[in-house]
Scaffold this active site. Structure first.
Site, mmCIF file in Angstrom:
data_model
loop_
_atom_site.group_PDB
_atom_site.id
_atom_site.type_symbol
_atom_site.label_atom_id
_atom_site.label_comp_id
_atom_site.label_asym_id
_atom_site.label_seq_id
_atom_site.Cartn_x
_atom_site.Cartn_y
_atom_site.Cartn_z
ATOM 1 N N GLY A 90 5.743 -3.332 10.547
ATOM 2 C CA GLY A 90 4.751 -3.590 9.506
ATOM 3 C C GLY A 90 5.421 -3.943 8.196
ATOM 4 O O GLY A 90 5.556 -3.108 7.308
ATOM 5 N N HIS B 102 3.562 6.204 8.257
ATOM 6 C CA HIS B 102 2.752 6.093 7.040
ATOM 7 C C HIS B 102 1.265 6.313 7.341
ATOM 8 O O HIS B 102 0.829 6.147 8.467
ATOM 9 C CB HIS B 102 2.943 4.714 6.402
ATOM 10 C CG HIS B 102 2.487 4.660 4.971
ATOM 11 N ND1 HIS B 102 1.771 3.607 4.465
ATOM 12 C CD2 HIS B 102 2.651 5.541 3.951
ATOM 13 C CE1 HIS B 102 1.531 3.841 3.175
ATOM 14 N NE2 HIS B 102 2.044 5.005 2.844
ATOM 15 N N ASP C 294 4.416 1.582 10.330
ATOM 16 C CA ASP C 294 3.404 1.272 9.306
ATOM 17 C C ASP C 294 2.733 -0.062 9.656
ATOM 18 O O ASP C 294 2.502 -0.896 8.789
ATOM 19 C CB ASP C 294 4.085 1.200 7.929
ATOM 20 C CG ASP C 294 3.076 1.134 6.793
ATOM 21 O OD1 ASP C 294 1.926 1.585 6.974
ATOM 22 O OD2 ASP C 294 3.443 0.631 5.707
ATOM 23 N N ASP D 96 7.128 -7.788 12.041
ATOM 24 C CA ASP D 96 5.724 -8.076 11.688
ATOM 25 C C ASP D 96 5.388 -9.466 12.215
ATOM 26 O O ASP D 96 6.199 -10.385 12.090
ATOM 27 C CB ASP D 96 5.547 -8.047 10.154
ATOM 28 C CG ASP D 96 4.087 -7.869 9.737
ATOM 29 O OD1 ASP D 96 3.217 -8.591 10.267
ATOM 30 O OD2 ASP D 96 3.822 -7.040 8.869
ATOM 31 N N GLY E 196 -1.308 -10.631 9.442
ATOM 32 C CA GLY E 196 -2.236 -9.667 8.844
ATOM 33 C C GLY E 196 -2.857 -8.772 9.897
ATOM 34 O O GLY E 196 -3.061 -9.186 11.045
ATOM 35 N N HIS F 64 -3.311 -0.226 12.392
ATOM 36 C CA HIS F 64 -3.818 1.131 12.556
ATOM 37 C C HIS F 64 -4.775 1.257 13.737
ATOM 38 O O HIS F 64 -5.407 2.288 13.922
ATOM 39 C CB HIS F 64 -4.500 1.607 11.273
ATOM 40 C CG HIS F 64 -3.522 1.907 10.166
ATOM 41 N ND1 HIS F 64 -2.213 1.525 10.224
ATOM 42 C CD2 HIS F 64 -3.662 2.560 8.998
ATOM 43 C CE1 HIS F 64 -1.583 1.921 9.130
ATOM 44 N NE2 HIS F 64 -2.448 2.562 8.365
ATOM 45 N N PHE G 20 0.827 -1.200 0.000
ATOM 46 C CA PHE G 20 0.000 0.000 0.000
ATOM 47 C C PHE G 20 0.868 1.259 0.000
ATOM 48 O O PHE G 20 0.438 2.319 0.427
ATOM 49 C CB PHE G 20 -0.924 -0.010 1.220
ATOM 50 C CG PHE G 20 -1.710 -1.291 1.335
ATOM 51 C CD1 PHE G 20 -2.886 -1.464 0.607
ATOM 52 C CD2 PHE G 20 -1.257 -2.336 2.118
ATOM 53 C CE1 PHE G 20 -3.597 -2.646 0.693
ATOM 54 C CE2 PHE G 20 -1.959 -3.528 2.212
ATOM 55 C CZ PHE G 20 -3.140 -3.683 1.495
ATOM 56 N N SER H 112 7.830 -1.805 1.367
ATOM 57 C CA SER H 112 8.634 -0.726 1.964
ATOM 58 C C SER H 112 10.032 -1.228 2.325
ATOM 59 O O SER H 112 11.009 -0.467 2.289
ATOM 60 C CB SER H 112 7.941 -0.154 3.195
ATOM 61 O OG SER H 112 7.634 -1.178 4.116
HETATM 62 MG MG MG Z 1 0.561 1.907 5.445
#
Ligand code: MG
Length: 211
Positions: A41, A164, A136, A66, A70, A139, A15, A47
């Site tokens: 992330g 991000h 990142d 990470d 997910g 959220h 993304f 990234s």
């Molecule tokens: Mg992001």
């Protein structure tokens, strides 16, 4: 992979916009003069390619954290669910397989250090000063706050905090990353640099740096 232009050819899921990636590459190159870089992330490694290339050019490493299960919105039935990332054997999302393939294709296995865990668990015993932290991950508001509180203190003076998905207008997206961005600015420890698309960038002040 030898240059930035090779990254698009790898067609990695993710993304991150290209202008954001290119800025991350520049930041990682600069930050690598100070110390290792770290991202929260990894997902499928998009990234990590930009950051990793910048680190590799300076002989530095990128730690990439990470749990690879997910985030909330990537679970079955949710908005960002991708069936290709579903592991039928375990009945869970598994992005580590693709992440590893990305590093392999890009020749970054000696540069990017995968850390398969939650950021909170890793942070408990982390002590290495960092040149750059890129947030990142999830959220969810609690997760974003943990990421900020646990990692921003490890950024060396002159190093960078990149975040991000900064959306100053709530109509454009979730507010959790923007809230910690504002918290970082309000701390007085960081100086704002120009934003690139949704990538917020802060530079940790050095002692006596008042501008
Ligand atoms: Mg992001």
């Amino acid at each position: 992979m030898r240059s930035l232009s090779d990254i698009a050819a790898l067609e990695v899921k993710g993304f991150l916009a290209e202008d954001e990636g290119r800025r991350l590459y520049d930041l990682a190159r600069e930050a690598s003069a100070l110390g290792p870089c770290l991202e929260i992330g990894s997902y499928c490694g998009k990234s990590s390619l930009y950051l990793g290339l910048g680190c590799k050019e300076r002989g530095q490493v990128l730690f990439s954290i990470d749990h690879h299960r997910g985030s909330e919105e990537q679970q079955p039935g949710q908005e960002y669910y991708d069936p290709e990332l579903f592991d039928a054997r375990t009945g869970r999302i598994d992005t580590f397989r693709l992440f590893r393939a990305t590093l392999d294709k890009a020749g970054l296995e000696e540069t990017v250090v995968p850390v398969v865990s939650t950021s909170a668990v890793v942070a408990r015993s982390w002590a290495t000063p960092l040149g750059l932290v890129f947030i990142d991950g999830s959220h969810a508001i609690e997760s974003v706050f943990i990421d900020y509180c646990a990692w921003s203190s490890h950024i060396m003076p002159g190093g960078f905090l990149a975040i991000h998905d900064i959306f100053p207008d709530p109509k454009d997206g979730g507010q959790a990353p923007y809230l910690i961005y504002q918290k970082a600015v309000g701390s007085g420890l960081f100086r704002e640099l120009p934003r690139v698309n949704t990538l917020g960038i802060l530079k940790r002040r050095k002692p006596g740096d008042l501008e």
